[in-house]
Design an enzyme around this catalytic site. Sequence first.
Site, mmCIF file in Angstrom:
data_model
loop_
_atom_site.group_PDB
_atom_site.id
_atom_site.type_symbol
_atom_site.label_atom_id
_atom_site.label_comp_id
_atom_site.label_asym_id
_atom_site.label_seq_id
_atom_site.Cartn_x
_atom_site.Cartn_y
_atom_site.Cartn_z
ATOM 1 N N HIS A 60 27.400 11.577 30.970
ATOM 2 C CA HIS A 60 26.273 11.605 31.895
ATOM 3 C C HIS A 60 25.410 10.373 31.699
ATOM 4 O O HIS A 60 24.520 10.345 30.859
ATOM 5 C CB HIS A 60 25.441 12.883 31.735
ATOM 6 C CG HIS A 60 24.588 13.151 32.936
ATOM 7 N ND1 HIS A 60 23.246 12.896 32.953
ATOM 8 C CD2 HIS A 60 24.903 13.619 34.161
ATOM 9 C CE1 HIS A 60 22.758 13.219 34.141
ATOM 10 N NE2 HIS A 60 23.750 13.654 34.894
ATOM 11 N N ILE A 66 20.878 10.755 29.898
ATOM 12 C CA ILE A 66 19.823 11.722 30.197
ATOM 13 C C ILE A 66 20.456 13.105 30.365
ATOM 14 O O ILE A 66 21.613 13.215 30.770
ATOM 15 C CB ILE A 66 18.994 11.363 31.455
ATOM 16 C CG1 ILE A 66 19.846 11.414 32.718
ATOM 17 C CG2 ILE A 66 18.320 10.015 31.292
ATOM 18 C CD1 ILE A 66 19.028 11.317 33.999
ATOM 19 N N GLY A 69 20.125 17.447 35.211
ATOM 20 C CA GLY A 69 19.140 18.351 35.814
ATOM 21 C C GLY A 69 19.629 19.784 35.888
ATOM 22 O O GLY A 69 18.860 20.727 35.689
ATOM 23 N N VAL A 70 20.906 19.971 36.157
ATOM 24 C CA VAL A 70 21.449 21.327 36.254
ATOM 25 C C VAL A 70 21.334 22.057 34.914
ATOM 26 O O VAL A 70 21.117 23.270 34.880
ATOM 27 C CB VAL A 70 22.897 21.312 36.802
ATOM 28 C CG1 VAL A 70 23.853 20.697 35.805
ATOM 29 C CG2 VAL A 70 23.351 22.697 37.215
ATOM 30 N N GLU A 74 19.331 25.382 33.965
ATOM 31 C CA GLU A 74 19.991 26.455 33.201
ATOM 32 C C GLU A 74 19.140 26.871 32.004
ATOM 33 O O GLU A 74 19.032 28.064 31.704
ATOM 34 C CB GLU A 74 21.376 26.009 32.737
ATOM 35 C CG GLU A 74 22.109 27.023 31.873
ATOM 36 C CD GLU A 74 22.435 28.342 32.564
ATOM 37 O OE1 GLU A 74 22.630 29.350 31.835
ATOM 38 O OE2 GLU A 74 22.498 28.395 33.807
#
Length: 162
Positions: A60, A66, A69-70, A74
């Site tokens: 990533h 970083i 976002g998912v 979660e």
Amino acid sequence: MGAEPKDGATDRQMGPEAIRQRLPHRYPFLMIDRVLDYTPGESLTAAKGVSATEFWVPGHFPDKTIMPGVLLVESMAQACGLLAYVTREADAGAEMPATPPLFYLVGVDEARFKQPVVPGDRPLITATLDRVVRGIWLFKARIELDDRLVTSAGIRCTMEGA
């Protein structure tokens, strides 16, 4: 005063073992390391230590790693599930089933991402119960780093069989 549990949990905290007893998630998808404080029916604050060995790090943004976002969403959903669980636990007392109920994520509203989370960070995740409507638990959730907002969202969960 009772003895402190082995994993460092107190009446208003949970260590790793207490979390695993209440959430079905396991590595690599358990996104909460410790619950710092909670009040059933109101709020829960948890922490996640973000390590350079996380499964997502190599892929990533390898040049500027970083946390996806998912996975931030979660982690907020897991904090909300824990708050729902301890709320049910407080309401049911000794009547909780031997197998913890599952809380499913059914909605994410108005998710906002204000700053990145990177390896070495220790974000604080806060879930606040807004209300329960026809079996849907509505939460406000947020993640902060050093008192600065990272992510926020409305989270909706329902309990299996509700």
